[in-house]
Design an enzyme around this catalytic site. Structure first.
Site, PDB file in Angstrom:
ATOM      1  N   CYS A 198     -12.730 -16.844  16.365  1.00 41.76           N
ATOM      2  CA  CYS A 198     -13.874 -16.393  17.163  1.00 41.76           C
ATOM      3  C   CYS A 198     -13.831 -14.901  17.431  1.00 41.76           C
ATOM      4  O   CYS A 198     -13.650 -14.464  18.575  1.00 41.76           O
ATOM      5  CB  CYS A 198     -13.928 -17.195  18.452  1.00 41.76           C
ATOM      6  SG  CYS A 198     -14.169 -18.926  18.072  1.00 41.76           S
ATOM      7  N   PRO A 201      11.313   0.923  -0.603  1.00 41.42           N
ATOM      8  CA  PRO A 201       9.994   0.378  -0.913  1.00 41.42           C
ATOM      9  C   PRO A 201       9.828  -1.027  -0.359  1.00 41.42           C
ATOM     10  O   PRO A 201      10.766  -1.831  -0.354  1.00 41.42           O
ATOM     11  CB  PRO A 201       9.992   0.346  -2.442  1.00 41.42           C
ATOM     12  CG  PRO A 201      11.438   0.162  -2.803  1.00 41.42           C
ATOM     13  CD  PRO A 201      12.264   0.795  -1.713  1.00 41.42           C
ATOM     14  N   GLY A 202       8.646  -1.329   0.133  1.00 45.95           N
ATOM     15  CA  GLY A 202       8.340  -2.674   0.603  1.00 45.95           C
ATOM     16  C   GLY A 202       7.170  -3.233  -0.183  1.00 45.95           C
ATOM     17  O   GLY A 202       7.294  -4.110  -1.025  1.00 45.95           O
ATOM     18  N   ARG A 203       5.979  -2.667   0.087  1.00 41.29           N
ATOM     19  CA  ARG A 203       4.740  -3.160  -0.505  1.00 41.29           C
ATOM     20  C   ARG A 203       4.782  -3.201  -2.039  1.00 41.29           C
ATOM     21  O   ARG A 203       4.326  -4.155  -2.648  1.00 41.29           O
ATOM     22  CB  ARG A 203       3.591  -2.234  -0.080  1.00 41.29           C
ATOM     23  CG  ARG A 203       2.220  -2.688  -0.569  1.00 41.29           C
ATOM     24  CD  ARG A 203       1.169  -1.582  -0.351  1.00 41.29           C
ATOM     25  NE  ARG A 203       1.306  -0.889   0.884  1.00 41.29           N
ATOM     26  CZ  ARG A 203       0.640  -1.186   2.005  1.00 41.29           C
ATOM     27  NH1 ARG A 203      -0.221  -2.167   2.009  1.00 41.29           N
ATOM     28  NH2 ARG A 203       0.825  -0.472   3.093  1.00 41.29           N
ATOM     29  N   GLY A 232       6.721   3.603   0.684  1.00 43.53           N
ATOM     30  CA  GLY A 232       5.325   4.027   0.704  1.00 43.53           C
ATOM     31  C   GLY A 232       4.566   3.910  -0.601  1.00 43.53           C
ATOM     32  O   GLY A 232       3.352   4.128  -0.623  1.00 43.53           O
TER      33      GLY A 232
END
Ligand code: LLP
Length: 443
Positions: free
Chosen positions: A368, A298-300, A263
């Site tokens: 679109c 942790p990732g982000r 996080g």
């Protein structure tokens, strides 16, 4: 060489200026001749060779960020990279070489982690719904830990493990009912969220798990959300969990492991990113002295700032009302702005564009849908057909969330490592999009 030695931090819209965005990314620089560089590679050279849109990721940034997290946490906190952020095998290999294990949330991620050479013992399986087939795969691979999120899941895992004659090492993911103070779509630790075991059920279920065959409960897990910039929600959640650990131990249960989740937030729009030192302090102040084996997911924070999406301008479009910059990248490539109104820095690649006078523009893709927009009222120079831009901080939750909506082929991927670069995923030919389509014989 930096074009702006003393950048003004924000423009009149309150957005960080191009110079400030570049200054905030150590891997980026604006070269007077070659334009925007990622580490030692001109992005224009990549675009010339590979075309656009193309994801570009910096190996050095991945290594540096993992090393700084490790330095702040010390050797005893295990880092399981949340590979949902970016699951490319090259990214996994770089982070695994730096000592990270993996946090996986599906059988597919588990297989990918193994394909990247991550040892089963360094893999944790999270997620709110694991199928029996996924549980069986995890047990057959002998992965380190399975985080269980409900009474029902405990029962199913017990059944699968017993049938295989295995014992699953289990942590109970608890929901601490703490507000992570982030976007509603990425908060996970409130009582109304689908994640984790309700706080009031946690102690009872821990005791129950210990009675089930095929399960070895070793501890707890908690993950309250994503893109968290303040330490207060972490401290609140960990303090609650520390209380639960004491309560369980007082009841005679062994609690040796705590998975503290992920996080940690990054700076997209000039925010102060979550600091590893402050996070380590939050862990120490709430959980120190409990003699727990700690891990994080942790990732982000690891992958986000390492990557960008390189795109070309198809054309500008001026109406009576707005100025639009239409890119060849779209919401099918980078979904975050459409899905979360997320802000990503947009930096011109040409050194001439980067210094030209700017005016507000809406930066959009060709898909679109009105939601296919990367930015509203962004101060940008006039960008002619073919001008290149980099959408920053797209290394996490970028390529992995792509789709082929509007029959758009998936973007290519490139890894930069110092002065070297390589295509790490080729742009698939468009006919691969219907390769698996079957027209029944009666048509
Ligand atoms: N552990 C668990 C159990 C998780 O659910 C997540 C993320 C993580 C770790 C890693 O969180 P991070 O350190 O990356 O914040 N697509 C969204 C983010 C979704 C996060 C889902 N879970 C976005 O683009 O902002």
């Amino acid at each position: 060489m930096a074009a702006h030695p003393h950048p003004a931090p924000t423009d009149p819209a309150g957005d960080p200026t191009t110079a400030a965005l570049i200054a905030a990314h150590p891997a980026l620089s604006m070269h007077a001749m070659d334009g925007l560089m990622l580490d030692e590679v001109p992005l224009a050279a990549i675009a010339r060779a590979v075309g656009t849109p193309t994801w570009v990721i910096s190996a050095a940034t991945l290594r540096d960020r993992l090393a700084s997290l490790r330095a702040a946490l010390g050797p005893d906190v295990a880092i399981h990279y949340a590979m949902k952020a970016n699951d490319h095998l090259a990214v996994l290999r770089i982070l695994a070489a730096g000592g990270a294990g993996a946090d996986v949330v599906s059988g597919g991620e588990l297989a990918r982690a193994r394909a990247a050479g991550i040892a089963p013992g360094n893999i944790v399986f999270s997620g709110v719904g694991k199928s029996r087939a996924e549980m069986a795969l995890a047990l057959a691979e002998g992965i380190g830990q399975i985080n269980v999120e409900s009474a029902e899941e405990l029962g199913r895992l017990s059944a699968v493990a017993s049938a295989m004659g295995r014992t699953a090492t289990v942590a109970l993911r608890v929901n601490p009912d703490v507000d992570a103070d982030t976007h509603a779509k990425i908060t996970t630790g409130k009582a109304e969220n689908k994640f984790g075991i309700a706080w009031e059920d946690a102690a009872r279920l821990y005791a129950h798990a210990a009675t089930l065959p095929g399960l070895a409960p070793v501890g707890l897990a908690v993950h309250i959300g994503s893109q968290i910039l303040s330490m207060a929600p972490y401290r609140a959640a960990y303090a609650r969990v520390a209380g639960l650990v004491r309560e369980l131990r007082a009841g005679g249960h062994a609690v040796t492991h705590l998975d503290c989740g992920g996080g940690l937030g990054i700076s997209y729009r000039g925010e102060t990113e979550a600091s590893p030192a402050a996070f380590a302090g939050a862990l120490r102040s709430t959980l120190g002295g409990l003699d727990l084996a700690l891990s994080i997911e942790p990732g982000r924070w690891l992958a986000g700032p390492a990557g960008l999406l390189l795109a070309s301008v198809i054309q500008e479009k001026q109406t009576a009302h707005r100025r639009f910059v239409i890119l060849d990248a779209a919401m099918n490539d980078l979904l975050r702005p459409a899905l979360y109104e997320a802000w990503h820095g947009i930096v011109p690649v040409s050194p001439i564009d980067a210094l030209a006078p700017s005016s507000p523009a809406d930066v959009v893709g060709p898909v679109c849908e009105s939601g296919d927009s990367f930015a509203l009222g962004r101060l940008l120079p006039r960008l002619g057909e073919g001008a290149l831009v980099a959408l920053l901080d797209a290394g996490a939750y970028g390529s992995v969330m792509s789709s082929s909506y509007n029959a758009r082929a998936f973007a290519a991927q490139v890894l930069v490592d110092g002065a070297k670069w390589a295509i790490i995923r080729a742009r698939p030919p468009v006919d691969t999009l219907w390769e698996q389509d079957i027209c029944p014989a009666w048509l």
